[in-house]
Design an enzyme around this catalytic site. Structure first.
Site, PDB file in Angstrom:
ATOM      1  N   LYS A  85      20.491 -10.464  35.626  1.00 12.88           N
ATOM      2  CA  LYS A  85      19.921  -9.352  34.845  1.00 12.88           C
ATOM      3  C   LYS A  85      18.832  -8.654  35.672  1.00 12.88           C
ATOM      4  O   LYS A  85      18.971  -8.531  36.880  1.00 12.88           O
ATOM      5  CB  LYS A  85      19.437  -9.863  33.481  1.00 12.88           C
ATOM      6  CG  LYS A  85      20.544 -10.642  32.747  1.00 12.88           C
ATOM      7  CD  LYS A  85      20.225 -10.974  31.323  1.00 12.88           C
ATOM      8  CE  LYS A  85      21.391 -11.761  30.717  1.00 12.88           C
ATOM      9  NZ  LYS A  85      21.200 -12.104  29.310  1.00 12.88           N
ATOM     10  N   HIS A  93      28.609  -5.844  29.102  1.00 10.37           N
ATOM     11  CA  HIS A  93      27.648  -6.837  28.617  1.00 10.37           C
ATOM     12  C   HIS A  93      26.978  -6.316  27.344  1.00 10.37           C
ATOM     13  O   HIS A  93      26.715  -5.116  27.228  1.00 10.37           O
ATOM     14  CB  HIS A  93      26.595  -7.124  29.694  1.00 10.37           C
ATOM     15  CG  HIS A  93      25.778  -8.325  29.362  1.00 10.37           C
ATOM     16  ND1 HIS A  93      24.737  -8.266  28.466  1.00 10.37           N
ATOM     17  CD2 HIS A  93      25.863  -9.613  29.771  1.00 10.37           C
ATOM     18  CE1 HIS A  93      24.214  -9.482  28.342  1.00 10.37           C
ATOM     19  NE2 HIS A  93      24.877 -10.313  29.127  1.00 10.37           N
ATOM     20  N   GLU A 127      24.057  -6.324  26.359  1.00 13.15           N
ATOM     21  CA  GLU A 127      22.810  -5.568  26.591  1.00 13.15           C
ATOM     22  C   GLU A 127      23.126  -4.125  26.992  1.00 13.15           C
ATOM     23  O   GLU A 127      22.384  -3.206  26.631  1.00 13.15           O
ATOM     24  CB  GLU A 127      21.965  -6.293  27.656  1.00 13.15           C
ATOM     25  CG  GLU A 127      21.359  -7.582  27.092  1.00 13.15           C
ATOM     26  CD  GLU A 127      21.149  -8.698  28.095  1.00 13.15           C
ATOM     27  OE1 GLU A 127      21.192  -8.434  29.319  1.00 13.15           O
ATOM     28  OE2 GLU A 127      20.964  -9.845  27.652  1.00 13.15           O
ATOM     29  N   ASN A 133      24.297 -14.415  35.927  1.00 11.01           N
ATOM     30  CA  ASN A 133      23.949 -13.013  35.669  1.00 11.01           C
ATOM     31  C   ASN A 133      22.430 -12.951  35.693  1.00 11.01           C
ATOM     32  O   ASN A 133      21.776 -13.380  34.744  1.00 11.01           O
ATOM     33  CB  ASN A 133      24.510 -12.570  34.309  1.00 11.01           C
ATOM     34  CG  ASN A 133      24.038 -11.180  33.922  1.00 11.01           C
ATOM     35  OD1 ASN A 133      23.422 -10.476  34.734  1.00 11.01           O
ATOM     36  ND2 ASN A 133      24.313 -10.783  32.695  1.00 11.01           N
ATOM     37  N   GLU A 182      30.578 -13.691  24.680  1.00 10.42           N
ATOM     38  CA  GLU A 182      29.133 -13.884  24.603  1.00 10.42           C
ATOM     39  C   GLU A 182      28.646 -13.454  23.211  1.00 10.42           C
ATOM     40  O   GLU A 182      28.396 -12.257  22.990  1.00 10.42           O
ATOM     41  CB  GLU A 182      28.418 -13.051  25.665  1.00 10.42           C
ATOM     42  CG  GLU A 182      28.783 -13.431  27.085  1.00 10.42           C
ATOM     43  CD  GLU A 182      27.666 -13.107  28.067  1.00 10.42           C
ATOM     44  OE1 GLU A 182      27.261 -14.014  28.798  1.00 10.42           O
ATOM     45  OE2 GLU A 182      27.175 -11.973  28.082  1.00 10.42           O
ATOM     46  N   SER A 214      22.923 -18.794  26.191  1.00  4.59           N
ATOM     47  CA  SER A 214      22.058 -19.985  26.207  1.00  4.59           C
ATOM     48  C   SER A 214      22.743 -21.218  26.796  1.00  4.59           C
ATOM     49  O   SER A 214      22.492 -22.349  26.365  1.00  4.59           O
ATOM     50  CB  SER A 214      21.511 -20.277  24.811  1.00  4.59           C
ATOM     51  OG  SER A 214      20.682 -19.199  24.385  1.00  4.59           O
ATOM     52  N   GLY A 222      20.037 -15.414  25.282  1.00 11.46           N
ATOM     53  CA  GLY A 222      18.595 -15.441  25.529  1.00 11.46           C
ATOM     54  C   GLY A 222      17.790 -15.972  24.353  1.00 11.46           C
ATOM     55  O   GLY A 222      16.562 -15.850  24.329  1.00 11.46           O
TER      56      GLY A 222
HETATM   57  P1  13P Z   1      21.381 -16.449  28.586  1.00 13.36           P
HETATM   58  O1  13P Z   1      22.131 -17.528  29.353  1.00 13.36           O
HETATM   59  O2  13P Z   1      20.010 -16.203  29.122  1.00 13.36           O
HETATM   60  O3  13P Z   1      21.422 -16.692  27.113  1.00 13.36           O
HETATM   61  O4  13P Z   1      22.185 -15.098  28.851  1.00 13.36           O
HETATM   62  C1  13P Z   1      23.548 -15.083  28.663  1.00 13.36           C
HETATM   63  C2  13P Z   1      24.086 -13.824  29.219  1.00 13.36           C
HETATM   64  O5  13P Z   1      23.841 -12.763  28.691  1.00 13.36           O
HETATM   65  C3  13P Z   1      24.910 -13.914  30.429  1.00 13.36           C
HETATM   66  O6  13P Z   1      25.532 -12.701  30.710  1.00 13.36           O
END
Ligand code: 13P
Length: 261
Positions: A16, A100, A102, A14, A172, A217, A178
């Site tokens: 982003k 997601h 976010e 992903n 997640e 992560s 992150g």
């Molecule tokens: P990270 O791997 O950067 O923690 O992000 C995870 C994520 O949100 C994947 O959709």
């Protein structure tokens, strides 16, 4: 000799909000080349919308799929700025990430809107990757399993059994995204097992076949331990999917860890 893992593992990047068109093509083709020998897992990359069609064209006919990071439930009309699931499928994607954290946190998505998006993705012939996960406050209050269970119900109860059977679930935990703070394999497995339990309760044997990905992560140095857990079927990878080297290592080491007999 190794046994093929069921369900078939799946590793999805992903990206982003990242990258120019040329960055995206370079990363996608680099991933394709680096994982060309991997046959025991499905692999996909998740570019931004502007690059999606070009990346899909470059990867056409190969083993690496493309995932959109979102998508809207209406087919057409006065919805400025939205992208329909059918447009995403037409651009060559196979998957659509929906819900997601976010999107939930910054763009007001709810279980209800996520459910509509998942249904629309399926109607367009896409496989939805339905994201669920608790916040740190919810975990600290001992409510992780309850929150995730409620999100699973809220995002999937309007899907038919057949639609749910085609979907991918991504757990997640918000506190692990992150932050560099990965869930321990035992913490992740506990939640994955409870998701599996609900899927099996509803779909019986078919519930065992649904991929449940872990995200938060994930890195080359923690994927092996995660993939040894019974109900962790792959990973949704953010930061570590942004270089060919780290994403390819996650795929390769993840496959090795879960196919070893
Ligand atoms: P990270 O791997 O950067 O923690 O992000 C995870 C994520 O949100 C994947 O959709």
């Amino acid at each position: 000799m190794s046994n093929p893992r069921i369900p078939r593992p799946f590793f999805c990047g992903n990206w982003k909000l990242w990258g120019t068109l040329s960055d995206s093509v370079a990363l996608a083709t680099g991933v394709r080349n680096a994982v060309a020998a991997v046959t025991a897992a499905d692999v996909a990359v998740g570019p931004g919308f502007v690059a999606l069609g070009t990346v899909a064209d470059k990867l056409k006919g190969g083993s690496v799929g493309v995932a959109a990071q979102d998508g809207y439930w209406e087919l057409k009309g006065a919805f400025t700025g939205e992208v329909a699931m059918a447009q995403i499928a037409d651009a060559g994607a196979t998957y659509a990430i929906v819900g997601h954290s976010e999107r939930r946190q910054y763009f007001g998505e709810t279980d209800e809107t996520v459910a509509r998006k998942a249904k629309a993705a399926l109607a367009a012939g896409l496989i939805p990757i339905i994201c669920i996960g608790e916040t740190l406050a919810e975990r600290d209050a001992g409510r992780a399993l309850a929150v995730v269970g409620k999100q699973l119900d809220g995002t999937t109860s309007s899907l038919s059994d057949d639609e749910l059977g085609k979907s991918v679930i991504a757990y997640e935990p918000v506190w692990a995204i992150g932050t560099g703070r990965v869930a321990t394999p035992a913490q992740a497995q506990e939640v994955h097992a409870s998701i599996r339990g609900k899927l099996v309760q509803r779909l019986r044997a078919r519930g065992q076949q649904i991929r449940i990905l872990y995200g938060g992560s994930v890195k080359p140095d923690n994927i092996s331990e995660l993939m040894k857990e019974k109900d962790i079927d792959g990973a949704l990878v953010g930061g570590a999917s942004l270089t060919v080297d780290s994403f390819a290592k996650i795929v390769q080491q993840g496959v090795t860890a879960c196919t070893r007999s």
